[in-house]
Write a protein that holds these residues in place. Sequence first.
Motif, short mmCIF file in Angstrom:
data_model
loop_
_atom_site.label_atom_id
_atom_site.label_comp_id
_atom_site.label_asym_id
_atom_site.label_seq_id
_atom_site.Cartn_x
_atom_site.Cartn_y
_atom_site.Cartn_z
N GLY A 1 -0.13 4.71 -0.33
CA GLY A 1 -0.83 5.99 -0.22
C GLY A 1 -0.01 6.97 0.62
N VAL A 2 -0.70 7.80 1.37
CA VAL A 2 -0.03 8.85 2.16
C VAL A 2 1.04 8.24 3.08
N LEU B 1 -10.20 -6.51 5.36
CA LEU B 1 -9.26 -6.33 4.24
C LEU B 1 -7.83 -6.58 4.72
N GLY C 1 2.31 4.95 3.13
CA GLY C 1 3.32 4.19 2.38
C GLY C 1 4.36 5.13 1.76
N LEU D 1 1.97 -8.30 -5.27
CA LEU D 1 2.23 -8.30 -3.82
C LEU D 1 3.12 -9.47 -3.40
N ALA E 1 4.60 -2.05 -3.16
CA ALA E 1 3.55 -2.76 -3.88
C ALA E 1 2.19 -2.13 -3.60
N ASP E 2 1.44 -1.91 -4.66
CA ASP E 2 0.08 -1.38 -4.53
C ASP E 2 -0.75 -2.02 -5.65
N SER F 1 0.78 -0.49 9.81
CA SER F 1 0.72 0.93 10.20
C SER F 1 -0.62 1.30 10.82
N VAL G 1 -5.33 -9.63 3.41
CA VAL G 1 -4.10 -9.32 2.67
C VAL G 1 -2.86 -9.76 3.49
N ILE H 1 -2.35 -0.41 3.99
CA ILE H 1 -3.55 -0.39 3.16
C ILE H 1 -4.69 0.19 4.00
N PRO H 2 -5.86 0.45 3.41
CA PRO H 2 -6.92 1.14 4.17
C PRO H 2 -7.29 0.45 5.49
N LYS I 1 -2.93 -0.60 -7.43
CA LYS I 1 -3.16 0.35 -8.53
C LYS I 1 -1.84 0.77 -9.15
N ASN J 1 1.98 11.08 10.52
CA ASN J 1 2.13 11.83 9.28
C ASN J 1 2.72 13.22 9.56
N MET K 1 -0.33 4.30 -8.80
CA MET K 1 0.27 4.76 -7.55
C MET K 1 1.79 4.92 -7.68
N GLY L 1 0.85 -1.19 0.00
CA GLY L 1 0.00 0.00 0.00
C GLY L 1 0.88 1.23 0.00
N HIS M 1 2.98 1.78 14.37
CA HIS M 1 2.09 2.89 13.99
C HIS M 1 2.88 4.19 13.90
N1 LIG Z 1 -3.13 9.08 7.09
C1 LIG Z 1 -2.63 9.14 8.33
O1 LIG Z 1 -2.45 10.20 8.90
C2 LIG Z 1 -2.22 7.86 9.03
C3 LIG Z 1 -1.30 7.95 10.11
C4 LIG Z 1 -0.85 6.78 10.71
C5 LIG Z 1 -1.33 5.55 10.26
N2 LIG Z 1 -2.23 5.47 9.24
C6 LIG Z 1 -2.70 4.14 8.81
O2 LIG Z 1 -1.98 3.78 7.63
C7 LIG Z 1 -2.81 2.97 6.79
C8 LIG Z 1 -2.89 3.60 5.41
O3 LIG Z 1 -3.43 4.90 5.50
P1 LIG Z 1 -3.26 5.97 4.32
O4 LIG Z 1 -3.73 7.27 4.87
O5 LIG Z 1 -1.88 5.89 3.73
O6 LIG Z 1 -4.34 5.42 3.24
P2 LIG Z 1 -4.41 5.73 1.67
O7 LIG Z 1 -5.83 5.54 1.29
O8 LIG Z 1 -3.73 7.03 1.34
O9 LIG Z 1 -3.54 4.55 1.00
C9 LIG Z 1 -3.93 3.22 0.95
C10 LIG Z 1 -3.28 2.55 -0.25
O10 LIG Z 1 -3.49 1.14 -0.19
C11 LIG Z 1 -3.76 0.66 -1.50
N3 LIG Z 1 -4.46 -0.62 -1.40
C12 LIG Z 1 -5.75 -0.85 -1.12
N4 LIG Z 1 -5.98 -2.18 -1.08
C13 LIG Z 1 -4.80 -2.79 -1.31
C14 LIG Z 1 -4.38 -4.15 -1.40
N5 LIG Z 1 -5.26 -5.14 -1.21
N6 LIG Z 1 -3.09 -4.41 -1.67
C15 LIG Z 1 -2.21 -3.41 -1.86
N7 LIG Z 1 -2.54 -2.10 -1.80
C16 LIG Z 1 -3.82 -1.81 -1.54
C17 LIG Z 1 -4.56 1.77 -2.16
O11 LIG Z 1 -4.48 1.66 -3.59
C18 LIG Z 1 -3.86 3.01 -1.61
O12 LIG Z 1 -2.79 3.42 -2.45
C19 LIG Z 1 -4.16 2.86 7.52
O13 LIG Z 1 -4.19 1.68 8.26
C20 LIG Z 1 -4.17 4.06 8.44
O14 LIG Z 1 -4.95 3.87 9.59
C21 LIG Z 1 -2.68 6.61 8.61
#
Ligand SMILES: NC(=O)c1ccc[n+]([C@@H]2O[C@H](COP(=O)([O-])OP(=O)(O)OC[C@H]3O[C@@H](n4cnc5c(N)ncnc54)[C@H](O)[C@@H]3O)[C@@H](O)[C@H]2O)c1
Length: 486
Positions: free
Chosen positions: A13-14, A94, A16, A74, A33-34, A115, A98, A88-89, A36, A141, A39, A11, A138
């Motif tokens: 996103g923000v 989920l 990762g 993955l 690895a993601d 995370s 995974v 990942i979300p 999409k 950000n 990404m 994953g 954990h």
């Molecule tokens: N955003 C924050 O401030 C924050 C801070 C600390 C921890 N977290 C935790 O980090 C994790 C991710 O949060 P985020 O904000 O980066 O979310 P995000 O939505 O920005 O990113 C999630 C990524 O996971 C990918 N994804 C979804 N399903 C997947 C799969 N099956 N295999 C691989 N990739 C997959 C999506 O394409 C996306 O790129 C969550 O558990 C969240 O609680 C978030």
Amino acid sequence: MRQVRTLGLLGTGVIGGGWAARALHFGIDVIAADLKPEMEEWLRGAVANAEGALARLTFAPLPPKGRLSFTTDLHAMARAADLIQENIPEQLELKQRVLADVSRHAPADVVIASSTSGLTPSDLQRDMLAPERMLVAHPFNPVYLLPLVELVGGAATSAAALEAAAGFYTYIGMHPLRVRREVPGHLTDRLQEALWREILHLVNDGVATTGELDDSIVYGPGLRWAGMGTNLIYHLAGGETGMRHMLRQFGPCLKWPWTKLEAPELTEELIDKMVAGTQAQAAGRSIRELERLRDDYLVAIQQVLREYNIGAGATLRALEERLYEDAAAASRPRIAAAAAAGAAGSGGGALRLLETQVRPEWIDYNGHMTDSRYLQVFGDATDALFRYAGIDDAYRRSGHALYTAESHVVHKAEARSQERLYVMSRVLEVDEKRVRLFHSMHRTRDETLVASAEQLYLHVSTEAGKVVPMDAAVHTRLSALQAATR
Ligand SMILES: NC(=O)c1ccc[n+]([C@@H]2O[C@H](COP(=O)([O-])OP(=O)(O)OC[C@H]3O[C@@H](n4cnc5c(N)ncnc54)[C@H](O)[C@@H]3O)[C@@H](O)[C@H]2O)c1
């Protein structure tokens, strides 16, 4: 558990993206690895965006940057990684599915960390193969600038996995906080949520705007929190008897209570108030602009805290000490061999002291390494040599140091981004109060001389602010190096 050279990300996103930027900066390869494919571009952008602030965090010598690769497979990531960080979300089913799948492709000595902001490791590891290597790590950000990472083990997690994970996160400049017992929300988010709940109530009840509530933190408690937490601050507020007096005086209000505990209903009206309030605070500035401002002050704050050796500044200081030590350790056997040869009367000329690489953030508008970085690289070679002579952190803490009195740098050729460089050094002169060094910097690929520097250092008592004789053992070692590098 394995030594981590390659970090696998699940994953991107923000969070990762933040992990990628931090790990790459401190020399760890990343395989991300993601699901999409789009990404990849987003991730590379996020890493580039983090570089500016990260580059200013420390001037200590860093290992060459890690390499970034991206895949939508993955399982391939799981086979190649030494530690896997899942981002990942935040959905339990989920993540469970995974993590279970990935655990069947990652060797059993690979730690798998999540995370997750609030899910518990016992729930997450339920269907995994070798669940003892699974834990929650954990972060916060922006992951590339905030050192805190909460480590939480589940029912099946082994002490070895927690230990290995703590070692890795420390290596990439973080402060692992071991959470003793798993609870939803871990520690920090539980506290943050309590505050946020009160904010929602106060906005909902029309008591204050989002801006006023942020001011109530930013101008007061927020400033204190960077160096001391609520508990130590309240201990100070209680006067001579500290926390005991504080609890006696303010304990009764806890029972009234001032706060509401239950979250308010998230009505459309409340959501609108929250959105309008924060938009007014942003005052037309984009998220990117605000992120840049946040990153800049986060770097500056950590550098100030480093001076006081508290909180995130203590983490930064320890990281820098290790980076200098790592750089010096690489050249120590060579220096010792040369010193022995010098003592035996066969000086071998200049010493190869430092190997480095021009990092992209060292480049100026001409596409070459910028002025200040020459002094930094020569300074790192000096540091390696002085450490060998015994001038290290302990020596400095004893109140003595070598101060630069003169630097004369001559530029001969350009050094471009990613170019590998090495530094050759000689001790030209040493007496009990002074050391004169000569360094030359070369391009590794063709040995071209890039620049040279002659530098004079004075030995001072830091307390008296005066030049004083150096320790006899240090003087002896530097004299041996002078003979060796004749
Ligand atoms: N955003 C924050 O401030 C924050 C801070 C600390 C921890 N977290 C935790 O980090 C994790 C991710 O949060 P985020 O904000 O980066 O979310 P995000 O939505 O920005 O990113 C999630 C990524 O996971 C990918 N994804 C979804 N399903 C997947 C799969 N099956 N295999 C691989 N990739 C997959 C999506 O394409 C996306 O790129 C969550 O558990 C969240 O609680 C978030």
